[in-house]
Design an enzyme around this catalytic site. Structure first.
Site, short mmCIF file in Angstrom:
data_model
loop_
_atom_site.label_atom_id
_atom_site.label_comp_id
_atom_site.label_asym_id
_atom_site.label_seq_id
_atom_site.Cartn_x
_atom_site.Cartn_y
_atom_site.Cartn_z
CB THR B 156 -0.96 -0.03 1.19
OG1 THR B 156 -0.23 -0.23 2.38
CG2 THR B 156 -1.99 -1.13 1.02
CE LYS B 182 0.08 -3.39 3.59
NZ LYS B 182 -1.24 -2.76 3.77
CB THR B 193 -3.36 -4.48 6.78
OG1 THR B 193 -4.75 -4.33 6.86
CG2 THR B 193 -2.99 -5.92 6.92
CD GLU B 280 2.99 5.63 7.83
OE1 GLU B 280 2.09 5.46 7.02
OE2 GLU B 280 2.82 5.99 8.99
CG ASN B 404 0.74 8.55 9.61
OD1 ASN B 404 0.03 7.67 9.15
ND2 ASN B 404 1.97 8.32 10.03
CB SER B 409 -5.24 15.12 0.89
OG SER B 409 -4.01 15.05 1.57
#
Lengths: 409, 409
Positions: B156, B182, B193, B280, B404, B409
């Protein structure tokens, strides 16, 4: 920029008979900074306190706990910024004792009558000699109307001083309540402390002070969070100078005790919420209310899961109604038998989720409208009981990372 | 930029006899994206799984749990990205069932033989018709050597695909182990997930599969954290195709069971650590090892307190050896009788704190040197026992907030 919070107007802060406050520049860590504050209490004051549950608690916290348990009449408090005296071992304890002894010598008191507080960087030795050298100036400055100065004197990375006052009628007498706080706490453990000091001239049985401090903290400072970190130095002190002439309050469930507690809680809550409003990088003030739980404790547990979630907090920062993140936080809050099909979620007046799924009537623009506000109410109904609880928090912004990544340099 | 992690070389990923994989573009959320993956298992495979403990678990998770408990032979798995099918209530369950039924129809299987997985945005209806329409292309694509395609197909917001292979000798036979994951999980609950799929051709008693999946997860995926958020869809599936010709493994404590578990754990750990390396905004990979505890559980509790602290994580991002923050996290980890005077802290080979205080021999430049590395070992010795445990995490950077705050958007 704090969220809907400005510096107190010194003229509106009410002196509390029996309390004098002096502030000085001791150069603890940096020059030209009010970094040393002394509270002087008239004979006869009652004092109670609540402290961090962090097992790595700072030297001054250990000393405060012992002294309040010991029962000697507390007559002064000494607070330095710039250094937390935490993670400093036996040497830290000795240094905190030395500060108390120096102040006791100047005031002709026993060191056991003095409570020490430190806030600042962790794991560096407390510069006792500078603090000792600053004490005479702090004492010379002592006056009843120095609450605003004290609120400034205990600031570290706070962007605005925090002080509030109120009046109330207790047992037929008018009493005054004034308090100050600094934000820190779960916000700035680097600066290592949430500090709160709340004084009233009401007469209160000394035996009641610990309970009073605990119940006030539970309804205020124990209901706020910024990032979930618990500092080594958190301290909340409640003082009753016993000057107001009311019959001493001996129970918090009697009429006079309830009136006093309600008025003090109102001030304590403003002090605690001010810390969130001035939270590092905060752009929004968020109230998380959880209803319909079996116990207040499980409601609080869910409220904290939401308030601590970095994903929820960044969504608030972005004004993004990415509300599945809130449901996910409810789900991992630790209630093992939670049934997702009884859960409802509201943002202010907007009904977002019904029985665990998206409300068919929910429109993204309604969520968006609320998310853009500076003050937001998140309300979750667990649908499994009648208990409720509330915590206050702020969003997680770029500035939080900047402030905490760059602070020491 | 992931920390020391690059995309897998398809030529080095070993096919697992008995497993075929097909990938297609179904346009679940966006066009021109591999977003639908199908695993086909030959008759006779054993399957076990471990799923999120989030009470707000997604519809596919509920169905997987029921089917694995039901005991029907699992013959296929279907995975979509772009939509998590979580927070979707009864309708979400019906849609997940519909996907399984459609695939069962194409494969002449019973729907109870199919496990569904979804990952993506929460609280939006699963576009079943698009997934159904994509199934024939996914089936037409099915081949044993499509592990790298599958690793891409389940991505993702991952920046790099995650897949690893190994060979081992079990009960005298050579077996193959290949897996994909993932990142997501605690990292991207927005995308909702962490997924992991690990297959071997070894022969394993079906009754052992649940325990094997649990023990592998405990040593790998349950040891990583990015931000402490637990997703609604986390799933880890272990498959044994029973083709390798070894005598079936019936115990994880026998020699063959231990050999198999060790080899599979090695791959599972690489898959889990890859998620952290691609966390991230991650710029550093941090191993938090806690020794000297009374139980492994209390060591893990302390390790997670450190790994979850936003203050510790921002300090790592800044390469700032502000190490009091680590001690503070140890202190609030929840060990009530923790004695700070027995605690030692190390950064790689640098001894930072001795018996709860700063090590007199510690020099800031030594801490600084380690903090600048891309891979850092934080080691805490609690000094109260002989147990140890380890978790892996990353730092908290500006990019975490950006990703995040801006994702939808």
């Amino acid at each position: 920029m704090p969220v809907n919070l400005s510096a107190p107007d010194p003229a509106r802060l009410l002196p509390v008979p029996g309390v004098r406050i002096g502030v000085a520049e001791a150069g603890v860590r940096k020059a030209n900074r009010k970094d040393l504050t002394v509270f002087l209490l008239d004979e006869g004051a009652s004092v109670g306190g609540v402290f961090t549950r962090n097992r790595f608690c700072a030297a001054p916290v250990q000393i405060c706990r012992d002294r309040l348990a010991g029962g000697d009449a507390i007559r002064a408090m000494v607070i330095n910024t710039g250094n937390a005296n935490a993670g400093t071992g036996e040497d830290g304890l000795a240094r905190a004792q030395q500060v108390c002894s120096a102040l006791a010598g100047l005031l002709k008191l026993n060191p056991s009558q003095i409570l020490p507080f430190s806030t600042g960087v962790i794991m560096e030795p407390l510069p006792v000699e500078r603090i000792e050298a600053g004490l005479p100036a702090a004492l010379a400055d002592a006056a009843p109307d120095h609450w605003a100065r004290a609120a400034e004197g205990i600031m570290t990375t706070d962007t605005v001083a925090k002080a509030f006052s109120a009046k109330a009628t207790v047992g037929g007498a008018e009493v005054t309540i004034t308090g100050i706080s600094k934000g820190a706490g779960m916000i700035r453990p680097n600066m290592a402390t949430m500090l709160g000091f709340l004084a009233t001239d009401a007469c209160v049985d000394p035996a009641l002070m610990k309970q009073l401090a605990q119940e006030l903290a539970d309804g205020s400072f124990n209901r706020v969070t910024i990032d979930g970190d618990t500092s080594t130095n958190d301290s909340f002190i409640v003082i009753a100078t016993n000057k107001a002439g009311n019959a001493p309050v001996t129970s918090l469930s009697a009429d006079d005790g309830r009136a006093l507690k309600a008025a003090m809680l109102d001030v304590a809550r403003q002090l605690a919420q001010a810390i969130v409003r001035d939270g590092e990088g905060a752009t929004k003030f968020i109230t998380v209310q959880v209803d319909g739980g079996r116990t207040a404790e499980e409601c609080r547990q869910v409220a904290y899961a939401i308030a601590h979630s970095p994903l929820v907090k960044t969504a608030f920062f972005a004004s993004d109604p990415n509300l599945g993140r809130i449901l996910a936080a409810v789900g991992y809050a630790g209630i093992d038998d939670l049934d997702q099909t009884t859960i409802n979620l509201y943002l202010d007046d907007v009904h977002v989720a019904v029985n665990g799924g998206r409300n068919p009537a929910y429109r993204e623009e309604d969520g968006q409208r609320v998310m853009k506000q500076a003050e937001i109410l998140v309300r979750v109904d667990l649908g499994r009981g009648t208990a409720s609880d509330t915590v206050w928090t702020c969003d997680l912004s770029h500035d939080y990372v900047s402030i905490n990544a760059d602070y020491r340099s």
